[in-house]
Structures are given as C-alpha cells and as structure tokens.
Design an enzyme around this catalytic site. Sequence first.
Site, PDB file in Angstrom:
ATOM      1  N   ASP A  54       0.806  -1.216   0.000  1.00 42.04           N
ATOM      2  CA  ASP A  54       0.000   0.000   0.000  1.00 42.04           C
ATOM      3  C   ASP A  54       0.838   1.264   0.000  1.00 42.04           C
ATOM      4  O   ASP A  54       0.308   2.361   0.171  1.00 42.04           O
ATOM      5  CB  ASP A  54      -0.968   0.014   1.186  1.00 42.04           C
ATOM      6  CG  ASP A  54      -0.291  -0.289   2.506  1.00 42.04           C
ATOM      7  OD1 ASP A  54       0.952  -0.342   2.546  1.00 42.04           O
ATOM      8  OD2 ASP A  54      -1.007  -0.481   3.507  1.00 42.04           O
ATOM      9  N   ARG A 105       8.736  -1.405  21.039  1.00 41.53           N
ATOM     10  CA  ARG A 105       9.921  -2.058  20.505  1.00 41.53           C
ATOM     11  C   ARG A 105      10.972  -1.043  20.082  1.00 41.53           C
ATOM     12  O   ARG A 105      10.660   0.065  19.651  1.00 41.53           O
ATOM     13  CB  ARG A 105       9.550  -2.912  19.280  1.00 41.53           C
ATOM     14  CG  ARG A 105       8.751  -4.147  19.596  1.00 41.53           C
ATOM     15  CD  ARG A 105       8.286  -4.851  18.330  1.00 41.53           C
ATOM     16  NE  ARG A 105       9.340  -5.002  17.356  1.00 41.53           N
ATOM     17  CZ  ARG A 105      10.297  -5.935  17.384  1.00 41.53           C
ATOM     18  NH1 ARG A 105      10.312  -6.806  18.376  1.00 41.53           N
ATOM     19  NH2 ARG A 105      11.207  -6.008  16.452  1.00 41.53           N
ATOM     20  N   GLY A 159      -0.861  -0.961  23.767  1.00 40.67           N
ATOM     21  CA  GLY A 159      -2.259  -0.579  23.856  1.00 40.67           C
ATOM     22  C   GLY A 159      -2.564   0.624  24.706  1.00 40.67           C
ATOM     23  O   GLY A 159      -3.741   0.944  24.916  1.00 40.67           O
ATOM     24  N   ASP A 202      -7.001  -9.592 -13.151  1.00 37.36           N
ATOM     25  CA  ASP A 202      -5.733  -9.063 -13.642  1.00 37.36           C
ATOM     26  C   ASP A 202      -4.947  -8.473 -12.475  1.00 37.36           C
ATOM     27  O   ASP A 202      -5.489  -8.225 -11.401  1.00 37.36           O
ATOM     28  CB  ASP A 202      -5.961  -8.036 -14.745  1.00 37.36           C
ATOM     29  CG  ASP A 202      -6.834  -6.871 -14.309  1.00 37.36           C
ATOM     30  OD1 ASP A 202      -7.257  -6.822 -13.139  1.00 37.36           O
ATOM     31  OD2 ASP A 202      -7.120  -5.994 -15.145  1.00 37.36           O
ATOM     32  N   ARG A 217      -3.260  -3.559 -16.017  1.00 38.68           N
ATOM     33  CA  ARG A 217      -4.468  -2.755 -16.198  1.00 38.68           C
ATOM     34  C   ARG A 217      -4.144  -1.271 -16.188  1.00 38.68           C
ATOM     35  O   ARG A 217      -3.175  -0.842 -15.567  1.00 38.68           O
ATOM     36  CB  ARG A 217      -5.493  -3.059 -15.106  1.00 38.68           C
ATOM     37  CG  ARG A 217      -5.163  -2.487 -13.754  1.00 38.68           C
ATOM     38  CD  ARG A 217      -6.303  -2.717 -12.763  1.00 38.68           C
ATOM     39  NE  ARG A 217      -6.248  -4.066 -12.235  1.00 38.68           N
ATOM     40  CZ  ARG A 217      -5.629  -4.391 -11.097  1.00 38.68           C
ATOM     41  NH1 ARG A 217      -5.029  -3.454 -10.387  1.00 38.68           N
ATOM     42  NH2 ARG A 217      -5.608  -5.630 -10.667  1.00 38.68           N
ATOM     43  N   LEU A 228       2.635  -7.991  13.009  1.00 35.91           N
ATOM     44  CA  LEU A 228       4.026  -7.840  12.582  1.00 35.91           C
ATOM     45  C   LEU A 228       4.058  -7.866  11.059  1.00 35.91           C
ATOM     46  O   LEU A 228       3.670  -8.843  10.421  1.00 35.91           O
ATOM     47  CB  LEU A 228       4.880  -8.977  13.143  1.00 35.91           C
ATOM     48  CG  LEU A 228       6.305  -9.078  12.612  1.00 35.91           C
ATOM     49  CD1 LEU A 228       7.106  -7.841  12.995  1.00 35.91           C
ATOM     50  CD2 LEU A 228       6.993 -10.333  13.139  1.00 35.91           C
TER      51      LEU A 228
END
Length: 748
Positions: free
Chosen positions: A12, A193, A210, A451, A456, A622
């Site tokens: 994305d 992390r 959270g 496709d 496309r 993850l």
Amino acid sequence: MREKLCTCVFCDGGCALRAADEDGQLRVRPADPGFPALCSKAHLIDEYRLHPDRITHPLRRVGERGSGRWERVSWEVALGEIAVKLRQVIDTWGPEALAVSEMPLNHGFGGITRRLMNGLGSPNYITALQLCMGNTAQVHRAVYGGFTLANWDVADCVVYFGQDRSPEKWPAEHLRLRAALGRGAKLVVVDPRETDTARLADFHLRIRYGTDAALALAWIHVIIAEGLFDERFVEERCEGFAALVDRVRPWTPERAADVCGVDAALIRETARVYASARAAVIPWGATADMQVNSTALLQAQCILRAICGFVGVSETLPALAHGGVTNSELAAFELISPGQRAKQLGADAHPLLTFAASARYAGVRERLGVPYEPDLMAMSCAADAASVFRAMRTGDPYPVRAFISAANNTVMSYANQQGIVEALLAQELVVVFEHWMTPTAQLADYVLPGDMWAERDVLGKPFDVAPVLTASSALRVPAGECRSWYFVVSELARRLGAGALFPWKDERELYDWRLAPLGLTFAELEERGSCPNGTLPARGGFATPTGKVELASSVLRDLGFDPLPNYAEPRNLGAEAAEAAVPAGESAAAAGGRAADDAFADEAAAGQRAGRLYPYVIFAGLREAANYNTNLRQMPGLRVREPEPCVLVNPADVAREGLAAGAWCAVETAYGCVELMVRPDEAQPAGTLRVPHGWWKPECAPGLAGGLSAANLHGDGLLFPDDAWNVDAAQGLPNLRGGIRARILPLG
C-alpha cells in the site's frame, strides 16, 4: 515498448515507477530518479504475473465446498450462473442478503462495487480498511471534516505511533523521513519495541502495548496546562475546548506514566517538543487502527494537531474533490433507499463508519453544495464486518446468503478467523475474484481470475482524500483469461438487469467520462502522469456539522458516544472465563470463549487468574518486509527472506519457557492456538509476544482437509475474538494490539 508511468501496489505504499521492455525483459525504475522510492518487490512483475500457480481462467467448484476440487469453465458460463444464483438470493431474501468484502487498493476501481450494490439495494459492503486507515479517516472527519495528510516538505518534528519505515516498507515515506531528519527535524517515536526507526529518534517512549491513548491525553494535558497551544486557532476555529480542558485535567503525566510504563518527565518533555515545533506532523500508522481505544487515540491525535495550530500548516487538510467525477460520485449513494440503508448490519451498535454516521453530515453537504456523500478512504457508509459475518453464520438479525470477496483474502483479513470460515460455509453462493487459490478462494463456489496491477490501466487515486488525479498505465497484457474487476461488475450488472448503471464499454471509456468535466481524456492524462482535480473549499469553516474543528465531536455525541477522547484499560474477559472453565488436561483453546461475555463480580481477581494462565500480552500485525498482508509468499525470492512464520520473543522469556531459537512453538489465547517458529528478539519487551499477520502456505494442501493451506494453523486471526467487549464500540474494529493475553508452549 515505450517507457510508461505506473503505480506499484505490491503493497500500500503506492510507489510511482517507470517501466519499459528491453529485449523481452521488463525494466522498472523510480518515476523520479531524484527520489528513488522503489523496493525490491517492484522488480518481480513478470515473475508474479507468469507464476505457474496463478489462476488464469474461471473455476467452478466440484463436490462439497472446501473439498479442493475444481473444473475450468468459460467466463460466459461462470458469470451467467453467478447472476442466476444472485438473483435467486435477492428475490428470496432481499438485496441485503448480498454482502461484499473488497480491498479497492488491489484493483484500482474505487466506486464501482458500491455503485452496483447501491443500485441493487444492498448496504452490506465491508473492507479490511476498517482496520487500516479507512477508520482513521472517519475519526478525522468527525473532528475536522476530512483526512489530514502530513506535509513532509515543511515538517520540523515527526511523531510516530508504532510505525517502522525502511527502504522495503513504505520507501517513499522513509525517504521523506530521512530528508526531514537531515534538515534537523526532531523525531519522537512511541513504540514498545526498539525498531530501526526508533533508533533514529531523539525521543523513544517505550510504552506498554495498547496504552497510546493515555499518553496522548497526557500530552494534551501538558500543552494546555503550560499554555503551549495556539490560542487564536482554538478561539476562532475550534469548538469544545472548555470540555476538553475538563476531560484532560486528570490525565497528568504521572497518571499516564503509571498506565504507560514510561517516565513522567519524558512525557512532559516530548509534549513540549511537539507543541513548540513550527511544523509538527503525526503521520498515519496502522497501530492506532487496531486497538479497543482506537477512536480515542485517533481523536486525541487530531486534537493535538488542531490545538497546536498545525492543521493547514504542516498537516494538510485537502478540500473536498470536485471537478473530475470522484469515486464517491461514481458510487452513486443516492441510488440506495433510506429503507435499505436502515438495514445496514452493525449500524445500531457500531455506527461511526456506517450510513448512520454519514447522515450526520447532511448539513455539511448542503452548506458546501456537494452533490455526493464523500466516501473517505472507502470506509464511509460501510457495514460492520463482524456483524456481517455473524449474520452470515446465524441469520441474525436477518439472513445473508451470498458473499463476494473482491481482491481480498477475507478469511484472514479480520479477527475471528474461525467464525469467518463458518460464515462462508453457510452461504448459498460464494464468489472470489483473485490471483491465487487463497484460503478464501478455497471456500468459494466460483473463483474468477483477476488481472494484476501491471496488467491494467488505472485512474487514481483509489480514495477521495487528495485533490489530484493520476494515470497508471498497463505494462503487460493480462495473463491467460484474467480480466479486470470492472469487466466482472459491469457484466454481472447487465445480467442482473442493472446494466444501465454501467454504460461504458470498458474502463478506459469510464475514465474518459470521469475526466470529461476537466476537459481531459485518459490518454492525455497518461501523457501528463497526473493533474490537479478541482476542490470545494469548506466555506465558512471546516466540513463538520458545526463548521469548526470539533474537539468535542457532535457526530460521536449524536451517535450516543462520548464526544471526547478517554482511555479505558482493555478487558480480557474471554481469557478470564476460559481459565475458570478449563477442566484439568483440556487445552484453554478448546474450552476458551464459552463464557467470553460473562461478567465477573471481582474483575481484579479474575485478571490475576488470567495472568497466571496467560502470562504474556500479545500484539498482532508484525509486518514483514518480504510480503504484504497475506500475499507474495508464492514468490521464491521473497519467501527465502521469510521462509516460516515467526513469533518474536524476548530472550529472557525464551529461556524461561524452555524454548529454542528456530524451534516450533504453540502460541495460545483463550480463543485459538497457532503454531509459529521461535525468534528471540532483544527489541521485544519482556512479557510480550508479537505474532505475524496473514500467514498461510501456498505450498500446503488446499481445502478444509488441508487446513486451508495451513491458514488454520498459522493465521493470527485465530487468536483474537470479535465479540462486543473486545472492539472499539464506535467503529466496531477488534482489539489486536494490547490487552489480550497469551501463553507460549514448546512443541514436540
């Protein structure tokens, strides 16, 4: 082949590229040589499209659903039979008995699926964007009427909630971050992390999973208490400031420190750094989209941007698109009647993303003269996914009997994977538009070969969040009999008697129609690459019901929710109930969930019991650089980088549990169990587990007997419930990131 411009959607990130055929080889490079944003996936176009496992002709199920037996049929036969069965479902149960789950980014045709559904009268459209950016857009809309975008060109302070960017994960944003840091921008990272991005930070707040919303509330407290807010902007452009002051007064840095597990002095310092910047940004990140406190956190982030005066400065708020026909206008929401809108599943309990919320903006549309309902990030006017799957399983509140999955591996895209499988098995008709025989496709009646993005032409953007139109040109012809989603939708519409909704012979003719108000054709846009679209400014203020930035949201209030952000500790009643109900020798997963919604007289004591049985807090999602969600594990060059699904475990916990690096283990919650490989990781906080998203193995046996190619062995959706107590109430999205507890056991 001459060089063409294209947008890569192997993930994305949407990187722009140029490509040309050189002696039969497709060569790709960044569209802008001075901005080399392109990861290694973009070079795999031909390897992907010509992969021997790719579905390249329509398939019809033979035998029982999930048996793994198929026969090849023609497009004419497949679409004809699908249309007949859809008509039977609609005539018997009503158009609301059809539900569709779509990932519009994957096929580039924003609006056409909604156009068909609105024309037929079905309100039950869902998308995994409910858990990823789409829901963010609806909270942004409630606060200031649109979706803000970080202006990286001016940013002098960047605040990341959980994001980790690299040359392989959103490379364009990684380059923009590096450029900002090179100009001297401060970087604040909120992440349990110590990621690669966190190592670049000036300030790293390693909060407890959270608890992001509590931290954001404390930042607002400090900014207001110390007078660091933009008084003029607040006075002239905002509504609800007095109520906000009262809300955040108790949220001192000391209180947030107790909740989040970080130092109060660091909370104060980072609040000052943010508020004192000239042009701070809080870029979007999915961490905020998958928490039980999601609405509160997203709302608090919007408030931070607003009270510090960054909206319209470093946080761009595009005006509503107008000029070329938008995705929202193409969707033609006016086609669906109020009576059918009222049947939308989940709108009563979780309304923020539904027609019920969109109706609250009717006055805004009148004020702006906008003839359409803005469908921000394809998540306006959408049904609640868990409610749709529940209706598919149980017929409550009414039956859903036909389901279409469009470019979306639905089984693995939401929580409660077990329940989604059950829902699909209960359908009269399941149709999947796909590239691969995914776990979802394995449960279909018909699999239609789609496709891929390099085959496309696409008129972008797929979402109405920016006043710009782009052209992405096909680089190759579709493999085999693969066809576009526009072909499928328009052909089904014709067979269902709704062909007048799609008068364009193909997508290029559709694009010409959409561009005609701008005096452009798609061919001309291809030469340019992009062009600005027209916009409608929010005359008299922001595109909210009050015309101001709503620090206290009237939309949330009118829908029956708290108009201001707050923090609530995630509950874990499912684990508590399971611990009380597990007989000796029985696994928690086998017994878990029976009493997930039971109330306990002493929740503190119940929580202690759950903590003994499930000592770890689990975090899903993850994202591995070598794949994208549930896709790309077929690609050998990528799979070798992540050959097996791994759980990240602090080395001290590895030793405590008697585990071994590279050994297989069971990760179990009260709701399910998955098998993963142990990966010791110093960056993982002690007492927590991080599990990967979307793992299945294309090489494993398909069908129910094969566990849907190991999806039923490794899928993270098995571990998390979609019960009402574990979702953000306003949005309906499940909590995957903090609060749910787990245990880890060696296998073998």
